[in-house]
Design an enzyme around this catalytic site. Structure first.
Site: not given
Ligand code: DX5
Length: 222
Positions: A15, A42, A73, A149-150, A178, A180
């Site tokens: 991502s 994203d 996404h 969101g993050f 998607d 963690g």
């Molecule tokens: C969060 C995004 C994810 C994010 C995943 O809202 O949808 O795609 O980028 O990032 P990590 O893998 O660091 O949790």
């Protein structure tokens, strides 16, 4: 080592939310060279989620940088208003949040009419039961394993059980996870039935670099 779904190739999808955006082209090409299967973009509108990120222009930049499939996404309200812009920019799969639209069936049909694959994403608090009617019409379900969101958030521990429940509703739909996802959580979700692993921090923030990050996840799921 994870017990992977029979005959299913496990896909790793970096991502770019966690990429160095000042070197986006190079970061995307690093992931492609390291064997990434797709790239995820994203898209956040500051309303559906409390963050603002990318538009179709970034999808076009990723398209120009690589030949991999691109997932857009859409974490936006009224996603139906943006479908053709993202497909025209080069997205090959469009994911919309089931919580963000009142006409999900029509939205999925429109994505297909635009020539792209359709996916639906569900937030942690949304039941997989809410997908029962739309499942026959989509190629992929993205089970958010963090609140969207993050990047860099902690994996929600109840996610594997939720994935197992989804797999009982459909033996064929592709299950993506998607949030963690890393070498410690990837085996848990793959054993539960997921085969598409989105990874932001564990690839673009991996101390050994992008290729080592992707390899660590692949080695963990065998
Ligand atoms: C969060 C995004 C994810 C994010 C995943 O809202 O949808 O795609 O980028 O990032 P990590 O893998 O660091 O949790």
């Amino acid at each position: 080592m994870a017990h992977r779904p029979a005959g299913k190739r496990i896909e790793v999808v970096p991502s770019i939310l966690s990429a160095d955006l000042g070197r986006l082209t190079a970061q995307v090409q690093e992931a492609e060279a390291a064997g990434a299967d797709r790239i995820q973009v994203d898209v956040m509108d500051g309303h559906f989620v409390p963050n603002l990120t990318f538009g179709p222009g970034i999808v076009a930049a990723v398209r120009a940088a690589c030949s991999l499939p691109i997932e857009a996404h859409l974490m936006v309200e009224r996603p139906e208003e943006f479908l053709s812009a993202f497909v025209s920019a080069g997205a090959t799969l469009i994911e919309v949040q089931v919580e963000a639209t009142t006409s999900l069936y029509r939205t999925v049909q429109t994505i297909h009419q635009l020539g792209a694959q359709a996916g639906v994403a569900i937030n942690p608090a949304t039941s997989v039961e809410d997908l029962r009617e739309i499942l026959p019409y989509v190629e992929l379900v993205n089970v958010m394993t963090v609140e969207p969101g993050f990047g860099g958030q902690k994996f929600i521990p109840g996610s594997p059980e939720k994935i197992r429940r989804l797999r009982t509703l459909s033996s064929s739909v592709e299950i993506e996870v998607d949030g963690g996802i890393d070498a410690s959580t990837a085996p848990l979700v793959v054993s539960a039935g997921a085969s598409v692993l989105v990874a932001g921090n564990s690839v673009y923030g991996y101390r050994g670099g992008v290729a080592a990050g992707i390899k660590a996840i692949r080695d963990a799921v065998g």
